[in-house]
Structure formats: C-alpha cells, structure tokens
Design a protein around this motif. Structure first.
Motif, PDB file in Angstrom:
ATOM      1  N   LEU A  59       0.891  -1.159   0.000  1.00 36.99           N
ATOM      2  CA  LEU A  59       0.000   0.000   0.000  1.00 36.99           C
ATOM      3  C   LEU A  59       0.932   1.213   0.000  1.00 36.99           C
ATOM      4  CD1 LEU A  59      -3.086   0.813   0.216  1.00 36.99           C
ATOM      5  CD2 LEU A  59      -2.585   1.310   2.606  1.00 36.99           C
ATOM      6  N   LYS A 110      -3.109   0.857  -3.825  1.00 33.49           N
ATOM      7  CA  LYS A 110      -2.974  -0.573  -3.531  1.00 33.49           C
ATOM      8  C   LYS A 110      -2.401  -1.218  -4.778  1.00 33.49           C
ATOM      9  CE  LYS A 110      -3.468  -4.456  -1.260  1.00 33.49           C
ATOM     10  NZ  LYS A 110      -2.289  -4.892  -0.465  1.00 33.49           N
ATOM     11  N   ARG A 111      -1.140  -1.684  -4.669  1.00 38.21           N
ATOM     12  CA  ARG A 111      -0.333  -1.981  -5.843  1.00 38.21           C
ATOM     13  C   ARG A 111      -0.534  -3.394  -6.393  1.00 38.21           C
ATOM     14  NH1 ARG A 111       4.168   1.073  -6.815  1.00 38.21           N
ATOM     15  NH2 ARG A 111       4.039  -0.004  -8.814  1.00 38.21           N
ATOM     16  N   GLU A 112      -1.726  -3.686  -6.918  1.00 37.41           N
ATOM     17  CA  GLU A 112      -1.964  -4.990  -7.554  1.00 37.41           C
ATOM     18  C   GLU A 112      -1.181  -5.124  -8.861  1.00 37.41           C
ATOM     19  OE1 GLU A 112      -3.907  -7.622  -6.104  1.00 37.41           O
ATOM     20  OE2 GLU A 112      -3.507  -6.222  -4.475  1.00 37.41           O
ATOM     21  N   ILE A 123      -7.267  -8.386  -1.291  1.00 38.76           N
ATOM     22  CA  ILE A 123      -6.855  -7.003  -1.573  1.00 38.76           C
ATOM     23  C   ILE A 123      -7.257  -6.085  -0.413  1.00 38.76           C
ATOM     24  CG2 ILE A 123      -7.089  -5.031  -3.153  1.00 38.76           C
ATOM     25  CD1 ILE A 123      -7.754  -7.039  -5.408  1.00 38.76           C
ATOM     26  N   SER A 124      -8.521  -6.161  -0.005  1.00 35.64           N
ATOM     27  CA  SER A 124      -8.976  -5.271   1.072  1.00 35.64           C
ATOM     28  C   SER A 124      -8.549  -5.777   2.440  1.00 35.64           C
ATOM     29  CB  SER A 124     -10.497  -5.086   1.015  1.00 35.64           C
ATOM     30  OG  SER A 124     -11.154  -6.307   0.839  1.00 35.64           O
ATOM     31  N   GLU A 141      -5.639  -7.055   3.178  1.00 37.91           N
ATOM     32  CA  GLU A 141      -4.292  -6.480   3.361  1.00 37.91           C
ATOM     33  C   GLU A 141      -4.363  -4.966   3.532  1.00 37.91           C
ATOM     34  OE1 GLU A 141      -1.906  -9.633   0.418  1.00 37.91           O
ATOM     35  OE2 GLU A 141      -2.074  -7.522  -0.136  1.00 37.91           O
ATOM     36  N   ALA A 142      -5.194  -4.329   2.702  1.00 37.34           N
ATOM     37  CA  ALA A 142      -5.232  -2.858   2.703  1.00 37.34           C
ATOM     38  C   ALA A 142      -5.627  -2.304   4.067  1.00 37.34           C
ATOM     39  CB  ALA A 142      -6.192  -2.360   1.626  1.00 37.34           C
ATOM     40  N   GLN A 198      -2.642  -2.597   6.289  1.00 31.58           N
ATOM     41  CA  GLN A 198      -1.577  -1.693   5.838  1.00 31.58           C
ATOM     42  C   GLN A 198      -1.913  -0.226   6.116  1.00 31.58           C
ATOM     43  OE1 GLN A 198      -1.764  -3.318   1.864  1.00 31.58           O
ATOM     44  NE2 GLN A 198       0.270  -4.245   2.036  1.00 31.58           N
ATOM     45  N   MET A 225     -11.384  -5.014  -3.623  1.00 35.51           N
ATOM     46  CA  MET A 225     -10.988  -3.779  -2.929  1.00 35.51           C
ATOM     47  C   MET A 225     -12.065  -3.334  -1.936  1.00 35.51           C
ATOM     48  SD  MET A 225      -8.388  -1.496  -3.006  1.00 35.51           S
ATOM     49  CE  MET A 225      -8.495  -1.457  -1.235  1.00 35.51           C
ATOM     50  N   ILE A 232      -8.035   5.155  -0.606  1.00 34.88           N
ATOM     51  CA  ILE A 232      -7.308   4.019  -1.197  1.00 34.88           C
ATOM     52  C   ILE A 232      -7.863   3.789  -2.595  1.00 34.88           C
ATOM     53  CG2 ILE A 232      -6.690   1.582  -1.039  1.00 34.88           C
ATOM     54  CD1 ILE A 232      -7.161   1.686   1.945  1.00 34.88           C
ATOM     55  N   CYS A 237      -7.410   1.328  -6.025  1.00 36.30           N
ATOM     56  CA  CYS A 237      -6.814   0.055  -6.441  1.00 36.30           C
ATOM     57  C   CYS A 237      -6.103   0.214  -7.788  1.00 36.30           C
ATOM     58  CB  CYS A 237      -7.880  -1.029  -6.542  1.00 36.30           C
ATOM     59  SG  CYS A 237      -7.161  -2.656  -6.835  1.00 36.30           S
TER      60      CYS A 237
END
Lengths: 393, 256
Positions: free
Chosen positions: A61, A78-80, A210-211, A213-214, A217, A243, A373, A375
């Motif tokens: 993130l 959020k670095r996908e 994704i969310s 972790e976010a 973070q 997300m 945030i 994505c």
C-alpha cells in the motif's frame, strides 16, 4: 456479511444461476463444494503460500505523495500491478486452479478481455501442469497482442471468438459453449465476479485478499484501519469487489466504482453499465446490463478491453441499487490522460482500466484529512501501443 | 388440455418436431414456414425467437439468430406475426428462446399473449427450475402453457424426477451435453442413458433433440423415445433458395 450472498445465490434482486441444463451439473458441483474446499485448512495454507511466494503478496500500500499533494488528501495506491503477471487477476486464478485440482478437473478454460485474466490462467495452468484453453474476442486479440503472445508462450491455446462484437462478452459465450460440450473433465475459471452463482461469491472471496491487506496496511501507515474513500474501476468488477470486500460492512467508508464511459455515456459508444443498463439476465445471473427494449444485449465500447463489458457482477448491481457504493464513469480521453499523469507524477504506468479509477480523482471533493485508497489493478505494459498511438510518443 | 398434451395423448411413437428461428431467413415467413411444415407432416413445431447471446446454440442457430435480429425480429414482431396463426396452422406450437427477452417483455404478459395467439408451450433453456417453480409457474399454468425442461446425460435421477413432476406434456432429452447442431453419436454410454430414462417410467413422454439431422438419427432416437426434434439441419435448409418448396422433401427424408 450484510451485503453478501444468500443461500439461493442472490444479492437482493440480483444473482442466481440462469443457466441451461447442460451446465447445471458443473455449476451444482461447484455450489455444493466451493465453501468446503476454500475453507479447508490445507487449501488455505497452499493458497496463502502461493500468494506469498509466487504472486509476491502482500502487494504494497503505497502512499502516493505527489498525488496526495495534487488532490489535497492522503492518496494510497494498492499496488496490484506489482503482482506476478501484472494485475489482480492472478489472485482469483490461483484460488480457482487449486479448487479445480481438488475437483479432479484435468482441463481448464477461461475467457479474457484485456488478456490479463487469460495470462493469469495460462500461468497457473503452467504451474500445475494442466491443459489451458483461453477464449478471446478477435478484436481484443488485435489490440492486446502482447498478452496473446504471453499466453502462447505459457503453453495455452488461444481461441478467437468471432461472433457478435468479438470482445469479452463473446469470449464468455464461447467459453460457456466449451463448458457445455465438456461437462465432466473441465473447469471454467471465470475471471470476474460475474456468471452463475457461486462464481460471483467465489471470485469475490479470492479477490478479497486485496482489502484484507489494505485494512492492515492503512493501520500501519495512518494508525487508522478505515479510510474515508475506497476507489476502483469496474468492468465485470473483480478488482473493485476485492478492494471493497472487507470495507462493505464499515458504512462510513465511501465506495466509488468507476465504469468506462467510452466516447461519452450518450455517444452510443460506451460501457457505462449502470448509466445505460436495465435489470435483466446476462451470462447466468440476474444483474444490470446494457440492452435494447427487446432484451438484446447491446455491444459495449471502451478503449480499455478489460472494461468493455455490457454488464456488471450481480453484487455490484445490488450495491448500486441500494446506494451502498457510488457508480460513476470516465471517458477514454480522461482515462488516457490520467494514465499519463500517473506515469509522470508517480513513475507508475497504469493499465488503462486502472487509469479510469485514477481519472475519477479529478472529480472528487476531498478534505485534507481524508484517507483514500485506490486500487491500481494492473500495470500498463500491455497498453503501451494504445498510449503511444494516443499521445504520439 | 392444450394441443400439445392432446397430441401426446393420441400419438405415442415416431413424433417429429421441427425447430426454426423466427425471422430467418426473411422477416415475414414465420407462419408460411409453419404452414408448410404442417402440410409436410410435422407433428409439432418449435419457433425460436432470437437472442443476441445464445450460449446453448452452435454456429447454425447462432447465425440464424443474428440474421433474424438484423431483419428486425423482436418478441413484439413475432406475436404480431402469430396473430392469425390459428387460422392457418393446427399442429401444436412451442416458442423457444432465452430468458432475457421474455423478462424484458414481462413474463406474465408473455405467457398471456402466447396463449392468446394459440401457442401451446414454451422452452426457455436458461430459466432455472427454482425460479420457474417459485415465481413463474402460475403464469404458465393460468394460460394453459406447458413449460418444457431439458435433461442431459449428466442430469441426476432425483432431478429428472423433479422435472417430471413439474412437466405436463413432454421432457426434452438431449442426446449429449452439447450445444445445438452437433452429430448424434449413439455410443454405449448414450444407450445406457436412454435405457436408464426409459426404465424410470416417467409420467411424461420423452422427445430427443440435438444431433437429429436425418432418417438414421431420427429412427435411432425413436427407438428410445416418443419422437425427436430436428433443428440445425432444418435451419440449414432455410438458407437455400426456394426453401418453402423444399420443405416437403426435407420432412419426407427424415421420416418417410
């Protein structure tokens, strides 16, 4: 979960499994087994291990300082795009390939628009040694040629869909036809939160990392778990659902989903589903889709192959209808310009899909204290030709 | 009793049904084709209304649907064409199509209008059994319309029993799990499947469809079921010049 699926496969008025009888045994097998399989400790351990060691998770993130300055809020990416294969699509592909193995399937099929899901699927098939056939619209094969080559290099067979608009919806039709003809040994890895139940729920669960972790973070960055805004682009809607997932029940978090307006919502060349669509059935679920008065699916348009889809996942349709998330749209031009801006302000060339979400920042009214945030669903390597043509580099 | 139920009551074997897409190859020949098929001896007909994304159909019916849509066929146009159907055609007629155009027309209104023009049943491949039973069956029953369910070699015995319970004219037996327009391959597995269905002694007769294209496949299908449905092979004939005149020979070749 308040906004989750019910036992019949519905999110409010949307969802279900509108499939011909030929697909019923496959879909029913999945429905009966998916929760047991994905909640199994052995499955979780293998999934988590692959996400860590193979995909490279957690994805960072990143506090985008120059963007934060420009838009007057704390903007986090959020670095996908940093995932193996270059987008969020790999999260779902890993989950479904492990599931397919446990169901004893030997042959994998998939549809792809931009080619990101096709590449992700070809990758996990190579990893597990399974046969892989990817359906892709003829037009998409031309505009995403590097991804076609990547899939072939990974050992997949790429089959061009030549019916209808020759894009994502037609690739999905062809994949469904393949699955009808191969009901026993084949698993269909759908790439988005679309399709008959249980796909929308299953794909959302795999993307929910994704969310998950976010949240953690953001706490590390700011001391707060909840941002004011969460933003993502929506074609079928899998990166957005991933997300949004763990923020859905936190009603203070404003969710913003960005559709592709193409050449403008009223131009006749658009993929802004919630603006242009009505309730109906597409690809096995009741949702919102672009259609004529007679119920024929309208061929969508977007410069971004990944957003060029006439429907949205049924959970998105529900979130839209009950106003839990805000659905907006961005034109081709604004998206491409946002892609250039992100490249030059942050040194990140985003996928054109992602650039739609970034372009929405221009229209937001933030307070200086807001945490936002967004994505970054994929990287822009596959789109270089489109960017080059547009900007004349 | 609707015409379809009446037919199955009086005739038990070698029933021949023909499928074609309304609006193909020309917009306004829907009833002409029906009339020609009745004269040629077909027992009942399935008239397809086109859909832009027919996932259960192979290239032949996909193509016919695309052409029909280009010609301007819609559910409204079809019902308009069928207004005088019963002045010209007496055999049972089914409508076949995907669920979305029906939902947009309104499922209650669709059933009512279908019944008014003299349609006897509807086949909607992507209408789930649960939704039919819980939400829509009343409209079918109120309008004396039969809903036809599909069964494939992979359909479980329990599900077949349930389908039999919800059916009131016939069950559409797919020769294999495939899209339309394939070829009938009577392997040992398929024979086992047909025998398994026969041994279940269902209340409703079975009609075999998908892959029936000539006399050999028709005759084979009739060994195991009350009759068979020809679709893609007939739609191919419609692509030829003077197709109306060729219909009698086509039907005769399938069932002399």
């Amino acid at each position: 979960m308040k906004y989750g699926v019910n036992e019949l496969g519905y999110y409010g008025d949307f969802g279900g499994a509108y499939i011909p009888e030929m697909l019923y045994p496959n879909v029913e097998e999945l429905r009966q087994q998916y929760l047991n399989i994905i909640n199994d400790a052995g499955f979780r351990a293998e999934f988590d291990q692959l996400l860590k060691d193979y995909v490279g998770r957690p994805s960072p993130l990143y506090h985008a300082k120059r963007y934060s300055e420009k838009y007057g809020a704390n903007i986090f990416f959020k670095r996908e795009d940093l995932n193996h294969t270059g987008s969020h699509k790999i999260n779902n592909a890993i989950g479904q390939i492990l599931l397919a193995q446990r169901l004893g399937k030997k042959r994998i099929i998939a549809e792809t628009g931009a080619g990101q899901h096709g590449v992700a699927t070809a990758t996990v098939c190579a990893l597990m040694g399974l046969e892989c056939i990817v359906y892709m619209g003829e037009i998409d094969m031309a505009r995403q040629a590097p991804n076609v080559a990547r899939m072939k290099m990974l050992g997949a067979k790429v089959v061009s869909a030549t019916s209808g608009s020759k894009t994502l919806k037609d690739a999905t039709n062809e994949a469904m036809r393949d699955w009808i003809a191969n009901p026993v040994d084949t698993h269909y890895i759908i790439g988005s939160v679309v399709g008959p139940y249980p796909y929308p729920d299953m794909v959302a669960r795999f993307q929910s990392i994704i969310s998950l972790e976010a949240k953690r973070q953001l706490l590390e960055h700011t001391g707060k778990e909840l941002p004011e805004y969460v933003m993502a682009c929506v074609g079928g809607g899998s990166n957005a659902m991933g997300m949004f997932y763990h923020f859905l029940d936190n009603e203070s978090v404003r969710l913003v989903a960005v559709e592709a307006a193409g050449k403008g919502v009223d131009s006749g060349h658009s993929a802004a589903t919630t603006f242009l669509g009505r309730e109906g059935v597409l690809h096995g679920s009741r949702t919102i889709l672009m259609q004529t008065d007679d119920g024929q699916v309208v061929e969508p348009y977007s410069v971004s192959a990944g957003l060029d889809y006439p429907g949205i996942g049924p959970q998105h349709a529900h979130l839209y209808k009950i106003n839990r998330a805000q659905y907006v749209s961005i034109t081709d031009d604004k998206a491409l310009q946002a892609g250039l801006l992100c490249s030059q302000l942050e040194g990140i060339i985003p996928a054109i899909e992602t650039a739609h979400a970034l372009a929405q920042l221009e229209k937001m009214q933030f307070k200086a204290s807001d945490n936002v945030i967004i994505c970054i669903s994929g990287r822009g390597d596959k789109d270089l030709e489109t960017y080059i043509k547009y900007f004349g580099f | 009793m609707n015409r379809l139920q009446n037919l199955f009551h009086t005739k038990k074997t070698n029933l021949l049904s023909i499928y074609y897409t309304a609006g193909y190859p020309e917009l306004n020949t829907t009833v002409d084709i029906a009339e020609a098929l009745e004269k040629a001896g077909a027992d009942f007909l399935e008239i397809g209304f086109p859909y832009s994304d027919p996932v259960a159909d192979g290239p032949t019916i996909q193509h016919s649907s695309e052409t029909a849509l280009q010609n301007g066929m819609t559910v409204h146009v079809l019902f308009e064409q069928l207004k005088d159907l019963r002045k010209r055609v007496n055999i049972p007629i089914l409508l076949m199509g995907y669920v979305n155009p029906i939902l947009q027309y309104g499922i209650e209104k669709f059933c009512k209008t279908a019944s008014e023009v003299g349609v006897d049943g509807i086949i909607v491949p992507d209408l789930p059994m649960y939704e039919y039973e819980a939400l829509y069956s009343k409209y079918f029953l109120d309008n004396n319309l039969s809903n036809i369910f599909l069964v494939t070699p992979q359909t479980s015995a329990d599900r077949i029993r349930k389908i039999d319970e919800l059916s009131n004219s016939f069950i559409y037996l797919l020769s294999s799990s495939s899209i339309t327009g394939g070829s009938l391959n009577v392997s040992t597995n398929i024979e086992d499947y047909y025998k398994r269905i026969k041994a279940m002694e269902l209340n409703n007769p079975a009609i075999i469809g998908f892959g029936i294209s000539n006399n050999a496949t028709f005759t084979k299908a009739c060994e195991y079921a009350s009759g068979a449905i020809v679709g893609s092979a007939f739609v191919k004939l419609l692509a030829e010049d003077n197709y109306l005149e060729k219909i009698p020979a086509f039907v005769k070749a399938i069932r002399p």
